[in-house]
Write a protein that holds these residues in place. Structure first.
Motif, PDB file in Angstrom:
ATOM      1  N   ASP A 476       0.956  -1.274  -0.059  1.00  0.00           N
ATOM      2  CA  ASP A 476       0.018  -0.001   0.010  1.00  0.00           C
ATOM      3  C   ASP A 476       0.859   1.157   0.002  1.00  0.00           C
ATOM      4  OD1 ASP A 476      -2.340  -1.399  -0.038  1.00  0.00           O
ATOM      5  OD2 ASP A 476      -2.593  -1.393   2.339  1.00  0.00           O
ATOM      6  N   PHE A 477       1.149   1.723  -1.320  1.00  0.00           N
ATOM      7  CA  PHE A 477       2.298   2.841  -1.261  1.00  0.00           C
ATOM      8  C   PHE A 477       1.918   4.073  -0.848  1.00  0.00           C
ATOM      9  CE2 PHE A 477       5.710   4.435  -4.437  1.00  0.00           C
ATOM     10  CZ  PHE A 477       6.562   4.062  -3.732  1.00  0.00           C
ATOM     11  N   ASP A 478       0.741   4.312  -0.347  1.00  0.00           N
ATOM     12  CA  ASP A 478       0.416   5.622  -0.190  1.00  0.00           C
ATOM     13  C   ASP A 478       0.848   5.728   1.544  1.00  0.00           C
ATOM     14  OD1 ASP A 478      -1.702   3.710   0.285  1.00  0.00           O
ATOM     15  OD2 ASP A 478      -2.730   5.144   1.591  1.00  0.00           O
ATOM     16  N   TRP A 616      -0.880  10.211  -5.875  1.00  0.00           N
ATOM     17  CA  TRP A 616      -1.589  10.337  -7.087  1.00  0.00           C
ATOM     18  C   TRP A 616      -0.691  10.156  -8.440  1.00  0.00           C
ATOM     19  CZ3 TRP A 616      -6.127   8.922  -7.006  1.00  0.00           C
ATOM     20  CH2 TRP A 616      -6.976   8.946  -5.875  1.00  0.00           C
ATOM     21  N   THR A 617       0.585  10.831  -8.422  1.00  0.00           N
ATOM     22  CA  THR A 617       1.523  10.506  -9.251  1.00  0.00           C
ATOM     23  C   THR A 617       1.979   9.399  -9.570  1.00  0.00           C
ATOM     24  OG1 THR A 617       2.518  12.834  -8.700  1.00  0.00           O
ATOM     25  CG2 THR A 617       3.796  11.469 -10.022  1.00  0.00           C
ATOM     26  N   VAL A 618       2.224   8.241  -8.500  1.00  0.00           N
ATOM     27  CA  VAL A 618       2.503   7.113  -8.789  1.00  0.00           C
ATOM     28  C   VAL A 618       0.951   6.379  -9.498  1.00  0.00           C
ATOM     29  CG1 VAL A 618       2.929   4.994  -7.364  1.00  0.00           C
ATOM     30  CG2 VAL A 618       3.964   6.931  -6.727  1.00  0.00           C
ATOM     31  N   PHE A 619      -0.115   6.663  -8.805  1.00  0.00           N
ATOM     32  CA  PHE A 619      -1.326   6.222  -9.525  1.00  0.00           C
ATOM     33  C   PHE A 619      -1.304   6.428 -10.891  1.00  0.00           C
ATOM     34  CE2 PHE A 619      -5.562   7.534 -10.987  1.00  0.00           C
ATOM     35  CZ  PHE A 619      -6.250   6.540 -11.056  1.00  0.00           C
ATOM     36  N   LEU A 620      -1.222   7.716 -11.220  1.00  0.00           N
ATOM     37  CA  LEU A 620      -1.331   8.263 -12.822  1.00  0.00           C
ATOM     38  C   LEU A 620      -0.060   7.290 -13.597  1.00  0.00           C
ATOM     39  CD1 LEU A 620      -2.160  11.817 -12.512  1.00  0.00           C
ATOM     40  CD2 LEU A 620      -3.590  10.009 -13.382  1.00  0.00           C
ATOM     41  N   LEU A 768      -0.526  -0.700 -10.971  1.00  0.00           N
ATOM     42  CA  LEU A 768      -1.794  -1.057  -9.955  1.00  0.00           C
ATOM     43  C   LEU A 768      -1.877  -2.360  -9.370  1.00  0.00           C
ATOM     44  CD1 LEU A 768      -4.177   1.698 -11.113  1.00  0.00           C
ATOM     45  CD2 LEU A 768      -2.781   1.706  -9.109  1.00  0.00           C
ATOM     46  N   SER A 769      -2.250  -2.537  -8.349  1.00  0.00           N
ATOM     47  CA  SER A 769      -2.497  -4.014  -7.942  1.00  0.00           C
ATOM     48  C   SER A 769      -4.034  -4.160  -8.229  1.00  0.00           C
ATOM     49  CB  SER A 769      -2.546  -4.103  -6.226  1.00  0.00           C
ATOM     50  OG  SER A 769      -3.399  -5.132  -5.627  1.00  0.00           O
ATOM     51  N   PRO A 770      -4.431  -5.543  -8.652  1.00  0.00           N
ATOM     52  CA  PRO A 770      -5.837  -5.929  -8.866  1.00  0.00           C
ATOM     53  C   PRO A 770      -6.624  -5.406  -7.569  1.00  0.00           C
ATOM     54  CG  PRO A 770      -4.440  -7.884  -9.226  1.00  0.00           C
ATOM     55  CD  PRO A 770      -3.546  -6.606  -8.598  1.00  0.00           C
ATOM     56  N   GLN A 783      -7.955  12.249  -1.295  1.00  0.00           N
ATOM     57  CA  GLN A 783      -7.044  10.897  -1.017  1.00  0.00           C
ATOM     58  C   GLN A 783      -7.862   9.841  -1.682  1.00  0.00           C
ATOM     59  OE1 GLN A 783      -6.215  10.477   3.239  1.00  0.00           O
ATOM     60  NE2 GLN A 783      -5.985  12.794   3.532  1.00  0.00           N
ATOM     61  N   PRO A 784      -6.799   8.689  -1.940  1.00  0.00           N
ATOM     62  CA  PRO A 784      -7.682   7.398  -2.356  1.00  0.00           C
ATOM     63  C   PRO A 784      -8.347   6.798  -1.234  1.00  0.00           C
ATOM     64  CG  PRO A 784      -5.210   7.205  -2.324  1.00  0.00           C
ATOM     65  CD  PRO A 784      -5.663   8.507  -2.020  1.00  0.00           C
ATOM     66  N   LYS A 785      -9.721   6.490  -1.185  1.00  0.00           N
ATOM     67  CA  LYS A 785     -10.441   6.002  -0.153  1.00  0.00           C
ATOM     68  C   LYS A 785      -9.721   4.687   0.330  1.00  0.00           C
ATOM     69  CE  LYS A 785     -15.036   5.089   1.408  1.00  0.00           C
ATOM     70  NZ  LYS A 785     -16.484   4.985   0.989  1.00  0.00           N
ATOM     71  N   PHE A 786      -9.438   3.846  -0.331  1.00  0.00           N
ATOM     72  CA  PHE A 786      -9.197   2.494  -0.107  1.00  0.00           C
ATOM     73  C   PHE A 786      -7.420   2.340  -0.098  1.00  0.00           C
ATOM     74  CE2 PHE A 786     -13.450   2.216  -1.766  1.00  0.00           C
ATOM     75  CZ  PHE A 786     -13.885   1.771  -0.727  1.00  0.00           C
ATOM     76  N   GLY A 787      -6.702   3.449  -0.173  1.00  0.00           N
ATOM     77  CA  GLY A 787      -5.285   3.343  -0.259  1.00  0.00           C
ATOM     78  C   GLY A 787      -5.107   3.280  -1.898  1.00  0.00           C
ATOM     79  N   LEU A 788      -3.470   3.114  -2.059  1.00  0.00           N
ATOM     80  CA  LEU A 788      -2.915   2.804  -3.166  1.00  0.00           C
ATOM     81  C   LEU A 788      -2.093   1.399  -3.098  1.00  0.00           C
ATOM     82  CD1 LEU A 788      -2.646   3.866  -6.022  1.00  0.00           C
ATOM     83  CD2 LEU A 788      -0.431   5.048  -5.099  1.00  0.00           C
ATOM     84  N   PRO A 789      -2.866   0.297  -3.255  1.00  0.00           N
ATOM     85  CA  PRO A 789      -1.829  -0.851  -3.430  1.00  0.00           C
ATOM     86  C   PRO A 789      -1.315  -0.921  -4.834  1.00  0.00           C
ATOM     87  CG  PRO A 789      -4.326  -1.217  -3.454  1.00  0.00           C
ATOM     88  CD  PRO A 789      -4.294   0.160  -3.220  1.00  0.00           C
ATOM     89  N   VAL A 790      -0.028  -1.038  -4.640  1.00  0.00           N
ATOM     90  CA  VAL A 790       0.765  -1.171  -6.140  1.00  0.00           C
ATOM     91  C   VAL A 790       1.662  -2.161  -6.029  1.00  0.00           C
ATOM     92  CG1 VAL A 790       0.585   1.204  -6.788  1.00  0.00           C
ATOM     93  CG2 VAL A 790       2.565   0.280  -5.561  1.00  0.00           C
TER      94      VAL A 790
END
Length: 797
Positions: A476-478, A616-620, A768-770, A783-790
């Protein structure tokens, strides 16, 4: 007439007691006008009610107006003291007594007064404790008379409570005799006859004189150690003066004169004070009732009912409409309902229009009422604007007429009243003190610390990846990004240890959650002071946050000998402890409380906003791997395998483009707030004083008229020629605001984001993780509500 008036009772709200106490005056004034003449036996009395006449008589210093002859019983009770003497006698008495009533002497008596009052309160407490209801009924007038008799006997005459009681009761009975005989026909010589009333009066006068004499003789017996600083002591000092100089001759009082003064001041101190106290008590109750009624009228009727409807009507004239105001709740209920309905909405990872999730109420009201529209936060109006030109004029104004809107109390505790929230001359002072810390040369010096912290995080991730054969793992990278940015701001801005930074970080995170949970709740006046479970937790977090920051500050103060340092805290402490009070330095100084508030502000802004930008940068970059690869190539081209530095970070053109596009689509701060301190006109919009203005930057960042048809798409190339040329207006990107109140830390944030991203891209690729669910949420920041799993994959470099 007085006998008839005795049967009349007044309403407690009727303070015109003249018809009861002076019914004859009321009748004669109505009948004969003012002034009028009446007769006391054979003596004429002229009654006046003209202020100018009263002033000329009472303010006369010629000595031509004296006190009238007193009733014999009144004279026996009251004594021929300062109140009754005239001429040279009055001057002599006044000059003797004046020192006893100096403010410093009176302050010394306060403890005795409070002690006597405390005894009375304790009696009431004991009586109330014996009742199940914990309440009692008391006759205040009598109790106050007993209290003041004790106070005057102890403070002015040093006598015991028992002697005070004897004087008190004797004067009370003489007062009753005087009132009973006041209007009787005065037959010459009658008062010398041994009638029952006269005998009682003589006995009381004798008792009163004997009691006061005992007080005086006891004080005279101890004259070797001084007579004391109270009223009796001052009079005895004058009485027993041996020097015969002219000044002292004028001050000497005889024993009889001292006894008369004791009568005067004992009566004045014990009889008049309780009457004032009782009436003051009643007046206080009535005043509280009046205040309660006026508060209900002002707060409930005017503020909660009339004013919102008047505001709505005034705005409708301008063509500004919005959802109807609901008593007390405003638009909060509808906003809450729409947000709850949208909470379950999940977006596709390529869909960057999160507005239906975080601002469904704005979408609905804009479609229904047009723009701008007005809605209600409780009874307070909020005008929501979407026009770039109006926003530019408001944000770029240097007149000081547009200030920050009032912050929610929890937000204030979370953020502190630092540079972000202060206004006016305080903002100028704070800005000028803090500005040097964010100069580009200072920030570049911090790059090594930023990179070092980032490399520590990457090393931990490398170790985890190395444990797997495929050299990849899910995280969870966040969360590590939040920890990283908290560590960076601790070291670069405040020089604190990681542990102290983490304590402040966790306290602020929990306060942030509490703020969002209660921000739409009904604000009941005084509720924030009740010891509820939530409030107690909030108080504990606020205390912990403040003590942590104080620990950081005290650690720096302890190293004063080697200087405070060149970081943010060092510069603030330098201003706080400046000793030169001339010229510029006086304007730049900050108090210790202001430094704590600034620490809160920059600690929160330093880790929260940057960690969200990185998230959000990692997400994009995960969603658009082609851009991830472009940035990685740029990093290796400019830095290779070496650590990034302040100079080569500025060469990352494509990374800058990606970061700016991230800020456009997923800016941490969602809505900017302002309010005018006076009525203002912006374009065709007339904004009344204190009306909150909300600048809806997420909507404006998706305006296709400004950003083009691909405004909802991720396209960093729009920033190829810089932020000012990315759209059809130069000030289109509002992520850091614009104008004089633009974010002071934007260069710091961008350099920190580049340092971290460059360090990560050198070592890892990511996808991104499934498990990832695309559901941005507003928690003061986006913020991402459920975190940022990568899924991180260690590169073969």
């Amino acid at each position: 007439m007085k006998a008839e008036a005795d049967r009349v009772e007044l309403d407690v709200h009727d303070h015109d007691y003249l018809k009861l106490a002076l019914p004859h005056f009321v009748k004669w004034k109505d009948q004969y006008g003012g002034p009028f003449l009446y007769w006391y036996g054979p003596k004429p009395r002229l009654c006046i009610d003209n202020y100018e006449l009263v002033k000329q008589i009472l303010a006369n210093k010629s000595g031509h107006f004296m006190k009238n002859d007193a009733h014999p019983t009144f004279l026996a009770m009251f004594g021929k003291g300062l109140v009754m003497v005239e001429g040279a006698g009055w001057v002599r008495h006044r000059r003797v007594l004046n020192p006893a009533f100096a403010m410093d002497k009176l302050k010394m008596m306060t403890r005795t007064m409070v002690s006597c009052a405390g005894c009375l309160i304790k009696t009431w407490e004991d009586q109330a404790a014996n009742n199940k209801t914990r309440e009692i009924e008391v006759e205040l007038s009598k109790q106050f008379q007993e209290l003041t008799a004790d106070v005057i006997s102890r403070t002015a005459f040093g006598s015991s409570y028992r002697e005070g009681k004897q004087v008190f009761h004797a004067q009370k009975e003489l007062q009753a005799i005087m009132v009973a005989t006041f209007l009787n026909v005065q037959i010459p010589g009658f008062r010398y006859l041994p009638t029952k009333m006269n005998i009682r009066k003589w006995m009381l006068e004798k008792k009163l004189r004997n009691t006061l004499s005992e007080m005086i003789h006891r004080r005279v017996a101890s004259k070797e150690s001084g007579f004391g600083d109270d009223l009796l002591g001052v009079m005895l000092e004058a009485c027993f003066t041996k020097e015969q100089g002219e000044e002292h001759d004028k001050l000497i009082l005889s024993i009889d004169e001292i006894i008369d003064e004791c009568k005067t001041f004992f009566f004045a101190g014990s009889i008049s004070a309780p009457a004032a106290m009782a009436s003051s008590f009643a007046l206080a109750l009535i005043a509280l009732l009046v205040l309660a009624v006026s508060w209900i009228w002002e707060y409930v009727v005017v503020r909660l009912i009339w004013r919102p409807y008047a505001i709505a009507k005034m705005l409708r004239i301008q063509g500004i409409h919005g959802p109807p105001y609901k008593f007390l709740k405003g638009s909060n209920e509808e906003e809450k309902r729409l947000k709850e309905e949208a909470a379950g909405l999940v977006l596709d990872v390529h869909d960057h229009n999160f507005l239906p999730r975080i601002a469904p109420h704005y979408l609905k009201w804009r479609a229904q009422y047009g723009e701008p529209f007005v809605y209600w936060s409780g009874p307070k109006p909020r005008i929501c604007i979407f026009d770039y030109e109006v926003a530019r004029q408001i944000l770029s104004s240097k007149s000081g007429h547009f200030v920050k809107n009032d912050a929610h109390p929890i937000v204030l505790e979370l953020l502190g009243k630092g540079l972000v929230l202060v206004d006016g001359i305080d903002w100028v002072r704070h800005r000028r003190v803090i500005n040097p810390a964010f100069a580009m040369d200072k920030i570049k010096m911090m790059t090594q610390t930023m990179v070092c912290c980032a490399q520590s995080m990457v090393k931990e991730l490398e170790d985890l990846a190395s444990m797997n054969k495929n050299r990849e793992f899910e995280v969870d990278f966040d969360k590590p990004l939040q920890v990283l940015t908290a560590d960076i701001i601790s070291h670069t801005a405040f020089g604190s240890s990681y542990k102290l930074g983490m304590e402040a970080f966790h306290a602020q995170k929990e306060l942030q959650t509490m703020a969002m949970a209660s921000i739409l709740s009904l604000q009941i006046p005084g509720f924030s002071y009740l010891p509820t479970k939530r409030n107690r937790r909030k108080w504990m977090l606020e205390k912990k946050l403040k003590s942590t920051l104080m620990h950081v500050i005290n650690s720096r103060l302890a190293s004063q000998g080697s200087g405070y340092g060149n970081d943010l805290l060092g510069l603030m402490l330098e201003a706080c402890t400046a000793t030169d009070k001339e010229g510029e330095e006086e304007q730049l100084s900050l108090t210790m409380d202001e430094i704590i508030h600034e620490c809160k502000t920059f600690f929160f802004a330093g880790y929260e906003t940057t960690s969200i930008l990185l998230t959000w940068t990692v997400f994009l970059l995960s969603v658009y791997p082609e851009w991830q690869e472009r940035l990685r190539k740029e990093v290796f081209r400019e830095v290779g395998k070496d650590s990034p530095t302040g100079d080569n970070l500025n060469k990352f053109k494509e990374m800058t483009m990606v970061l700016l596009e991230t800020l456009r689509l997923y800016g941490p701060a969602l809505f900017m707030q302002r309010k005018p301190i006076t009525d203002m006109t912006v374009g065709e919009l007339r904004i009344p004083k204190d009306y909150a203005i909300y600048i809806a930057s997420p909507f404006m960042h998706r305006d296709k008229k400004i950003w083009g048809d691909d405004a909802d798409k991720f396209n960093p190339l729009r920033f190829e020629n810089g932020a000012n040329r990315a759209a059809k207006v130069p000030h289109a990107l509002l992520a850091f605001s614009i104008g004089p109140r633009a974010c002071i830390g934007q260069n710091f944030a961008m350099l920190e984001a580049k340092s971290v991203m460059a360090t990560v891209l050198q070592k890892f690729s990511f996808a991104l993780s499934p498990r990832y669910v695309h559901a941005p949420v507003d928690l003061l920041t986006l913020q991402p509500k459920f975190g940022l799993p990568v899924v991180l994959k260690l590169l073969d470099v």
